[in-house]
Structures are given as structure tokens and as C-alpha cells.
Design a protein around this motif. Structure first.
Motif, mmCIF file in Angstrom:
data_model
loop_
_atom_site.group_PDB
_atom_site.id
_atom_site.type_symbol
_atom_site.label_atom_id
_atom_site.label_comp_id
_atom_site.label_asym_id
_atom_site.label_seq_id
_atom_site.Cartn_x
_atom_site.Cartn_y
_atom_site.Cartn_z
ATOM 1 N N GLU A 149 42.950 49.672 23.227
ATOM 2 C CA GLU A 149 42.090 48.480 23.141
ATOM 3 C C GLU A 149 41.808 47.897 24.519
ATOM 4 O OE1 GLU A 149 43.705 49.348 19.280
ATOM 5 O OE2 GLU A 149 44.736 48.993 21.197
ATOM 6 N N VAL A 150 42.781 47.984 25.414
ATOM 7 C CA VAL A 150 42.621 47.478 26.780
ATOM 8 C C VAL A 150 42.992 48.595 27.743
ATOM 9 C CG1 VAL A 150 43.469 45.813 28.471
ATOM 10 C CG2 VAL A 150 43.126 45.107 26.099
ATOM 11 N N VAL A 151 42.173 48.814 28.754
ATOM 12 C CA VAL A 151 42.445 49.866 29.734
ATOM 13 C C VAL A 151 42.490 49.249 31.128
ATOM 14 C CG1 VAL A 151 41.396 51.635 28.293
ATOM 15 C CG2 VAL A 151 39.988 50.443 29.978
ATOM 16 N N PHE A 152 42.890 50.071 32.095
ATOM 17 C CA PHE A 152 42.982 49.613 33.477
ATOM 18 C C PHE A 152 41.654 48.993 33.923
ATOM 19 C CE2 PHE A 152 42.325 50.416 38.018
ATOM 20 C CZ PHE A 152 43.463 49.846 38.550
ATOM 21 N N PRO A 153 41.718 47.839 34.601
ATOM 22 C CA PRO A 153 42.901 47.179 35.141
ATOM 23 C C PRO A 153 43.501 46.090 34.241
ATOM 24 C CG PRO A 153 40.965 46.162 36.080
ATOM 25 C CD PRO A 153 40.472 47.246 35.140
ATOM 26 N N GLY A 154 43.229 46.121 32.937
ATOM 27 C CA GLY A 154 43.684 45.058 32.062
ATOM 28 C C GLY A 154 45.189 44.841 32.082
ATOM 29 N N GLN A 155 45.965 45.920 31.954
ATOM 30 C CA GLN A 155 47.424 45.781 31.959
ATOM 31 C C GLN A 155 47.914 45.256 33.307
ATOM 32 O OE1 GLN A 155 45.635 48.217 30.693
ATOM 33 N NE2 GLN A 155 46.603 49.195 28.929
ATOM 34 N N TYR A 156 47.327 45.782 34.366
ATOM 35 C CA TYR A 156 47.683 45.316 35.709
ATOM 36 C C TYR A 156 47.362 43.838 35.877
ATOM 37 C CZ TYR A 156 46.931 44.495 40.703
ATOM 38 O OH TYR A 156 46.928 43.959 41.959
ATOM 39 N N GLU A 157 46.224 43.417 35.391
ATOM 40 C CA GLU A 157 45.836 42.006 35.511
ATOM 41 C C GLU A 157 46.778 41.103 34.716
ATOM 42 O OE1 GLU A 157 41.808 42.261 34.240
ATOM 43 O OE2 GLU A 157 41.037 42.678 36.268
ATOM 44 N N ASP A 158 47.222 41.568 33.542
ATOM 45 C CA ASP A 158 48.208 40.794 32.778
ATOM 46 C C ASP A 158 49.519 40.679 33.552
ATOM 47 O OD1 ASP A 158 46.410 40.518 30.732
ATOM 48 O OD2 ASP A 158 47.482 41.782 29.302
#
Length: 407
Positions: A149-158
Motif C-alpha cells: 500500500e505504501v512504497v519508498f520513500p513512505g516507510q523512510y518518511e514515517d
């Protein structure tokens, strides 16, 4: 007689499915086989659901994890446990009751290939609870968003948002955190996020408070070489197989899953890839960064010609926020002065961690390398029944001991 024959056939089929030839030195092989059989079963069911269009393969696995492993915030006489938003990111906080007025603090990112698991799983809950009690420290276990559902950079931003909030004056005051004794940590994909956070915040001159330490547990740090010595040695050792790691990378980077064979062949990092200068290659040259005892008899796999344009199509392959091993030496030199890197012999990611530890040391960082000759990927979170292992307990105890002595 017929029922006995059927039972024998079924038992034989189960034994055939569970049994795997494992290296002789791995800790408690039968426990690892059973754990791997469970994991493979979930993966196979997920693959079927994906093929039938029911849901994405990892979505089904995460749903099962939620039903079976995720637990609520349960406080006890020694530790208060609560769920909060840390920088807008769901986080479970473990706060010891009593003890020192000012507490040490650790922000922790769980593993799972950026796509699986949760800091609210029983294993991570128990780890964080033990850390809080043994260290008299506040532990904040972050539930960053997950692929697909969420890809890079989403996890990094979290991870960045949660870490900035963790260091903020408001959170420090609310939880009584000692600004001089804060650490960023994580395992596997969470170790990737912890390393990326440590690098990015090292460059932020506006911060009033910085991390004193980073603690990385079998981190995944690069996706350019799927033929390091440890990838070659452990390609079929559970629980993290080489194709599974390539699949996790492609999911995380939001790339076409059809690229998996190219990654596994190192076609994406061939010498004719214009987007890969020699400077990048030198930062993961395991023939230079690993001691001979780890290189063993393995030889690098470097293609003269490969699949042109892969790096251009997936630029995050060379983005240091996704692949912290590619950071410049000057950046590494500004990361927390103390670092801990755990590696396991029977883990495809072993050399990612060993190379990063070497590069950190070369940049002037004080690094403690903690290597387990009988360890396998994920072992530290398997320290409690029903999937406890001796190397899991040892690695967890030593990880917490290092934090106690260095934070």
C-alpha cells in the motif's frame, strides 16, 4: 490398517515438507525447520490468494499476523505500555515505572521486509518490554506504513517523522528522556530504516539533540549485489531466502516484480549500467571490505553486460535513503559516535552488516560488531516460547547489554 497407512502417508508428507538440509552449525535446526515451514506455508497461501486476485500476498499474511500475534497495550507493575502517535506515526511506548527520573530512550523499527509485521506483535512487544525493564529506558516501537500500500520513500518518511518527534523537546519532557542518552535501533528492514535515519539526522544542523548511538540488528543495506559471499553461502537457508529478499526490495521500491530474475542475476548492476559509477561499486566491494574468513572460496558475480536501464527505471536502487551502505564516508563520520551491528553467519544479509561496520569504522565511528556463528536471520526476536532458540536468547541478552553499557 487403512487408517494407519493413511496416517503414515500424512506424517511422511509433513516430514518431507518440514525437513530441510541445514548447515551443521546452525542453532537448533529442527526449531528453525518448523519455523520455516510455518513461514513458507503462509507465503504459499498468500501466493495462491494473490494469483486468484483475492488480495496481495503480503496483505493476507499481515492479516493472519494481526489475528494471531498482534496484542493490545498491556501494562504490568514494572512497565507502563500505551499506544500513541509519534510524529503522526502509530507507536507503542514502553515506559518503566519508578527508577531514574531521567530515562534513556530507544526508538525502534521492526523488521519484515518493509511489508510485514508490526511493533505490536507479541515478539516485539516482549523485546521492548524487556528492554524497558532491564535498561530503565523508554522504548518507542514504531509502526511505520507497509508495502504494497505504501512504497519508498513512505516507510523512510514515517521513520524520519517518528525520530524527529522522539528527539523533540515536547516528547523528551513528556516521557522524561535524557537528551544525552538516546538511541535509534531496528532489525532487518527496521535496521535499514534506523541506519538511514541516523545518516539523515547527522546532516541536520538545526537539531538541538542528537542520537548518541545506533544499534542495527542484521540490517539490510543494499540491493545492488545479490551475490555477496553471504548471499551465495546462504541462498537457501531459512528464514530469509535470496529470492524473497529480492522480492521484498522490489515491493519496497515500488518496482515491477518482473525484475526479480534480473536482480538475482546481478544484471541490474552490470558494468554497462551508466547509472552505477565506480564510486558506488567500491562501497559494497565485499572482496575488499570483508576479511578472508568471511569471503571464503566465493567469487564476485559482476556482469560485463546486463539489462541496460534498470537503474534508471528504479533510481531508488542507488538512493542512500533506501541503501545506506552507499553513503559517503563524510556522512558516515557524522553519524552517532557509537554503533552496534549484529550479524549472523547463516543469513544472506550477513555481509551487508559486516561491510557497513567496516565502513563506519573507517569513517571513525566506534563500532561493536556482534557476530553469531550459529545465528540465522530473525533469530533475536525468537527468544520466547513457543519459537524460542538459544541463539535468540543470547543475541537479545547481548544486544540489551550493549545498550546498557553504551547508552
Amino acid at each position: 490398517m487403512k487408517l494407519r497407512w493413511i496416517g503414515s502417508v500424512l506424517l511422511s508428507a509433513v516430514a518431507y515438507y518440514v525437513y530441510l538440509p541445514l548447515p551443521s552449525g546452525v542453532s537448533e535446526p529442527w526449531k528453525l525447520m518448523l519455523l520455516d515451514a510455518l513461514f513458507r506455508s503462509c507465503m504459499h497461501v498468500g501466493d495462491v490468494a494473490h494469483a486468484l486476485g483475492v488480495c496481495h500476498r503480503v496483505s493476507l499474511i499481515n492479516q493472519v499476523v494481526s489475528w494471531v500475534e498482534v496484542i493490545g497495550p498491556r501494562s504490568c507493575p514494572a512497565v507502563d505500555v500505551s499506544d500513541i502517535l509519534l510524529g503522526g506515526v502509530p507507536t507503542r511506548v514502553f515506559r518503566p515505572i519508578g527508577g531514574q527520573k531521567l530515562k534513556r530512550g530507544v526508538v525502534y523499527f521492526h523488521g519484515g521486509g518493509w511489508a510485514l509485521a508490526s511493533g505490536r506483535m507479541r515478539s516485539y512487544d516482549l523485546l521492548s518490554r524487556k528492554m524497558a525493564e532491564d535498561l530503565d529506558a523508554v522504548i518507542m516501537s514504531v509502526d511505520y506504513r507497509l508495502a504494497p500500500e505504501v512504497v519508498f520513500p513512505g516507510q523512510y518518511e514515517d521513520a524520519m517523522a517518528a525520530s524527529r518527534a522522539f528527539l523533540s523537546a515536547g516528547v523528551r519532557e513528556r516521557y522524561g528522556l535524557d537528551p544525552q542518552r538516546l538511541c535509534v535501533s531496528g532489525d532487518s528492514a527496521g535496521g535499514n530504516l534506523a541506519a538511514a535515519v541516523a545518516q539523515e539526522l547527522a546532516l541536520d544542523s538545526s537539531l538541538e539533540v542528537r542520537f548518541k548511538a545506533q544499534a542495527l540488528v542484521y540490517p539490510v543495506l543494499q540491493a545492488l549485489d545479490f551475490h555477496t559471499a553471504s548471499y551465495q553461502q546462504n541462498h537457501d537457508v531459512p528464514i530469509l531466502y535470496r529470492p524473497v529478499m529480492a522480492r521484498f526490495w522490489l515491493q519496497y521500491l515500488g518496482a515491477d516484480p518482473a525484475l526479480e530474475p534480473l536482480l538475482l542475476a546481478n544484471n541490474h548492476s552490470s558494468l554497462d549500467q551508466a547509472g552505477l559509477p565506480a564510486a558506488h561499486r567500491s562501497k559494497l566491494d565485499w572482496t575488499a571490505l570483508l576479511p578472508a574468513g568471511r569471503r571464503k572460496h566465493y567469487r564476485p558475480v559482476v556482469r560485463a553486460t546486463g539489462s541496460p536501464g534498470v537503474v534508471d527505471a528504479v533510481p531508488a536502487l542507488t538512493d542512500v535513503r533506501a541503501a545506506p551502505l552507499l553513503a559517503e564516508r563524510g556522512v558516515l563520520a557524522r553519524t552517532p559516535r557509537r554503533a552496534y551491528v549484529m550479524t549472523c553467519e547463516f543469513d544472506v544479509l550477513r555481509d551487508d552488516g559486516l561491510m557497513y561496520a567496516r565502513r563506519l569504522r573507517d569513517a571513525g565511528v566506534e563500532v561493536t560488531g556482534d557476530h553469531y556463528e550459529d545465528g540465522f536471520h530473525g533469530c533475536m526476536v525468537f527468544a520466547y516460547p513457543p519459537v524460542s532458540s538459544s541463539v535468540g536468547r543470547r543475541s537479545m541478552d547481548n544486544y540489551i547489554r550493549w545498550l546498557d553499557q553504551n547508552l
